[in-house]
Design a protein around this motif. Structure first.
Motif, PDB file in Angstrom:
ATOM      1  N   VAL A 167     -12.328   7.052 -41.960  1.00  0.00           N
ATOM      2  CA  VAL A 167     -12.305   7.529 -40.573  1.00  0.00           C
ATOM      3  C   VAL A 167     -12.139   6.346 -39.629  1.00  0.00           C
ATOM      4  O   VAL A 167     -11.357   6.397 -38.670  1.00  0.00           O
ATOM      5  CB  VAL A 167     -13.585   8.329 -40.248  1.00  0.00           C
ATOM      6  CG1 VAL A 167     -13.661   8.664 -38.771  1.00  0.00           C
ATOM      7  CG2 VAL A 167     -13.643   9.591 -41.093  1.00  0.00           C
ATOM      8  N   SER A 168     -12.849   5.262 -39.905  1.00  0.00           N
ATOM      9  CA  SER A 168     -12.735   4.052 -39.084  1.00  0.00           C
ATOM     10  C   SER A 168     -11.300   3.538 -39.071  1.00  0.00           C
ATOM     11  O   SER A 168     -10.770   3.158 -38.018  1.00  0.00           O
ATOM     12  CB  SER A 168     -13.656   2.949 -39.603  1.00  0.00           C
ATOM     13  OG  SER A 168     -14.991   3.328 -39.508  1.00  0.00           O
ATOM     14  N   TYR A 169     -10.690   3.531 -40.232  1.00  0.00           N
ATOM     15  CA  TYR A 169      -9.309   3.053 -40.331  1.00  0.00           C
ATOM     16  C   TYR A 169      -8.364   3.931 -39.510  1.00  0.00           C
ATOM     17  O   TYR A 169      -7.534   3.419 -38.745  1.00  0.00           O
ATOM     18  CB  TYR A 169      -8.861   3.004 -41.795  1.00  0.00           C
ATOM     19  CG  TYR A 169      -7.432   2.549 -41.942  1.00  0.00           C
ATOM     20  CD1 TYR A 169      -7.105   1.199 -41.837  1.00  0.00           C
ATOM     21  CD2 TYR A 169      -6.410   3.467 -42.159  1.00  0.00           C
ATOM     22  CE1 TYR A 169      -5.782   0.781 -41.945  1.00  0.00           C
ATOM     23  CE2 TYR A 169      -5.096   3.054 -42.270  1.00  0.00           C
ATOM     24  CZ  TYR A 169      -4.786   1.712 -42.159  1.00  0.00           C
ATOM     25  OH  TYR A 169      -3.477   1.303 -42.257  1.00  0.00           O
ATOM     26  N   ASP A 170      -8.474   5.249 -39.657  1.00  0.00           N
ATOM     27  CA  ASP A 170      -7.616   6.158 -38.884  1.00  0.00           C
ATOM     28  C   ASP A 170      -7.757   5.908 -37.387  1.00  0.00           C
ATOM     29  O   ASP A 170      -6.759   5.817 -36.657  1.00  0.00           O
ATOM     30  CB  ASP A 170      -7.967   7.620 -39.179  1.00  0.00           C
ATOM     31  CG  ASP A 170      -7.488   8.090 -40.540  1.00  0.00           C
ATOM     32  OD1 ASP A 170      -6.762   7.341 -41.224  1.00  0.00           O
ATOM     33  OD2 ASP A 170      -7.865   9.218 -40.931  1.00  0.00           O
ATOM     34  N   LEU A 171      -8.988   5.795 -36.914  1.00  0.00           N
ATOM     35  CA  LEU A 171      -9.216   5.567 -35.490  1.00  0.00           C
ATOM     36  C   LEU A 171      -8.702   4.203 -35.048  1.00  0.00           C
ATOM     37  O   LEU A 171      -8.173   4.063 -33.942  1.00  0.00           O
ATOM     38  CB  LEU A 171     -10.693   5.723 -35.146  1.00  0.00           C
ATOM     39  CG  LEU A 171     -11.169   7.163 -35.030  1.00  0.00           C
ATOM     40  CD1 LEU A 171     -12.686   7.220 -34.954  1.00  0.00           C
ATOM     41  CD2 LEU A 171     -10.545   7.848 -33.816  1.00  0.00           C
ATOM     42  N   SER A 172      -8.825   3.204 -35.909  1.00  0.00           N
ATOM     43  CA  SER A 172      -8.348   1.875 -35.525  1.00  0.00           C
ATOM     44  C   SER A 172      -6.827   1.828 -35.425  1.00  0.00           C
ATOM     45  O   SER A 172      -6.280   1.160 -34.552  1.00  0.00           O
ATOM     46  CB  SER A 172      -8.868   0.809 -36.489  1.00  0.00           C
ATOM     47  OG  SER A 172      -8.226   0.874 -37.740  1.00  0.00           O
TER      48      SER A 172
ATOM     49  N   ALA B 277      -4.933   4.487 -34.633  1.00  0.00           N
ATOM     50  CA  ALA B 277      -4.628   5.234 -33.406  1.00  0.00           C
ATOM     51  C   ALA B 277      -4.883   4.369 -32.172  1.00  0.00           C
ATOM     52  O   ALA B 277      -4.080   4.353 -31.229  1.00  0.00           O
ATOM     53  CB  ALA B 277      -5.449   6.521 -33.353  1.00  0.00           C
ATOM     54  N   LEU B 278      -5.994   3.636 -32.174  1.00  0.00           N
ATOM     55  CA  LEU B 278      -6.295   2.747 -31.045  1.00  0.00           C
ATOM     56  C   LEU B 278      -5.233   1.658 -30.922  1.00  0.00           C
ATOM     57  O   LEU B 278      -4.785   1.343 -29.809  1.00  0.00           O
ATOM     58  CB  LEU B 278      -7.673   2.109 -31.224  1.00  0.00           C
ATOM     59  CG  LEU B 278      -8.034   1.041 -30.185  1.00  0.00           C
ATOM     60  CD1 LEU B 278      -8.114   1.645 -28.785  1.00  0.00           C
ATOM     61  CD2 LEU B 278      -9.330   0.353 -30.549  1.00  0.00           C
ATOM     62  N   THR B 279      -4.816   1.089 -32.033  1.00  0.00           N
ATOM     63  CA  THR B 279      -3.780   0.058 -32.007  1.00  0.00           C
ATOM     64  C   THR B 279      -2.505   0.588 -31.365  1.00  0.00           C
ATOM     65  O   THR B 279      -1.890  -0.091 -30.529  1.00  0.00           O
ATOM     66  CB  THR B 279      -3.488  -0.444 -33.439  1.00  0.00           C
ATOM     67  OG1 THR B 279      -4.683  -1.027 -33.960  1.00  0.00           O
ATOM     68  CG2 THR B 279      -2.366  -1.456 -33.470  1.00  0.00           C
ATOM     69  N   GLU B 280      -2.109   1.796 -31.721  1.00  0.00           N
ATOM     70  CA  GLU B 280      -0.898   2.392 -31.140  1.00  0.00           C
ATOM     71  C   GLU B 280      -1.052   2.632 -29.640  1.00  0.00           C
ATOM     72  O   GLU B 280      -0.146   2.349 -28.858  1.00  0.00           O
ATOM     73  CB  GLU B 280      -0.551   3.703 -31.854  1.00  0.00           C
ATOM     74  CG  GLU B 280      -0.117   3.522 -33.285  1.00  0.00           C
ATOM     75  CD  GLU B 280       1.153   2.693 -33.425  1.00  0.00           C
ATOM     76  OE1 GLU B 280       2.003   2.692 -32.512  1.00  0.00           O
ATOM     77  OE2 GLU B 280       1.291   2.036 -34.475  1.00  0.00           O
ATOM     78  N   ALA B 281      -2.209   3.146 -29.229  1.00  0.00           N
ATOM     79  CA  ALA B 281      -2.441   3.404 -27.803  1.00  0.00           C
ATOM     80  C   ALA B 281      -2.449   2.099 -27.010  1.00  0.00           C
ATOM     81  O   ALA B 281      -1.868   2.025 -25.915  1.00  0.00           O
ATOM     82  CB  ALA B 281      -3.752   4.164 -27.618  1.00  0.00           C
ATOM     83  N   CYS B 282      -3.076   1.067 -27.553  1.00  0.00           N
ATOM     84  CA  CYS B 282      -3.109  -0.233 -26.868  1.00  0.00           C
ATOM     85  C   CYS B 282      -1.713  -0.859 -26.815  1.00  0.00           C
ATOM     86  O   CYS B 282      -1.325  -1.433 -25.788  1.00  0.00           O
ATOM     87  CB  CYS B 282      -4.074  -1.180 -27.567  1.00  0.00           C
ATOM     88  SG  CYS B 282      -5.813  -0.772 -27.351  1.00  0.00           S
TER      89      CYS B 282
END
Length: 146
Positions: free
Chosen positions: A36-41, A43-48
């Motif tokens: 779950v941490s990896y998926d969110l990281s 997604a965050l990388t793409e948004a940033c």
């Protein structure tokens, strides 16, 4: 117990891994399942990355990342001061396999449970927010502190 943080980052490529590492460290410390941490990281990388590339505007060369972990959910919001979305990205839009751009928003949709793309009313800029239901490791510190 919950964890909340907000970063005001320079619109620079070096800011992207900083936000990602802070999120991963927070989630590891709290006891969130690594998948779950990896998926969110990601997604965050793409948004940033989108905020860095497209988020320039008339006011600042910065963007903001806010993360909130509480019990069963994590919410992340990335806000920039760029021109915003000309129109809301389509939920069914597909990107060609060889496309140079456009994959990030689709990837965020795939990795998160709930995604919202919007413009900041009256201020200019885009807001990308997404939630994911969390899974916890056994004896996760955040869950045992509740």
């Amino acid at each position: 117990m919950s964890i909340w943080w907000s970063l005001h980052l320079r619109r620079d490529a070096a800011s992207v891994p900083l936000a990602r590492r802070l999120l991963l460290g927070t989630m590891e410390t709290a006891g969130v399942d690594p998948d779950v941490s990896y998926d969110l990281s990601v997604a965050l990388t793409e948004a940033c990355a989108n905020a860095v590339e497209h988020g320039g505007g008339r006011s600042s060369g910065a963007f903001r990342v806010t993360a909130y972990l509480d019990g069963e959910k994590c919410r992340i919001e990335v806000t920039d001061s760029g021109p915003g979305f000309a129109r809301a990205p389509s939920r069914t839009a597909r990107v060609a396999d060889d496309a140079e751009h456009g994959r990030g928003l689709c990837l965020i949709r795939e990795l998160a449970d709930h995604v919202h793309f919007a413009n900041r009313p009256g201020l200019g800029g885009a807001v990308v927010s997404f939630d994911k239901i969390l899974k916890w490791r056994d004896n996760a510190p955040l869950m045992t502190a509740s």
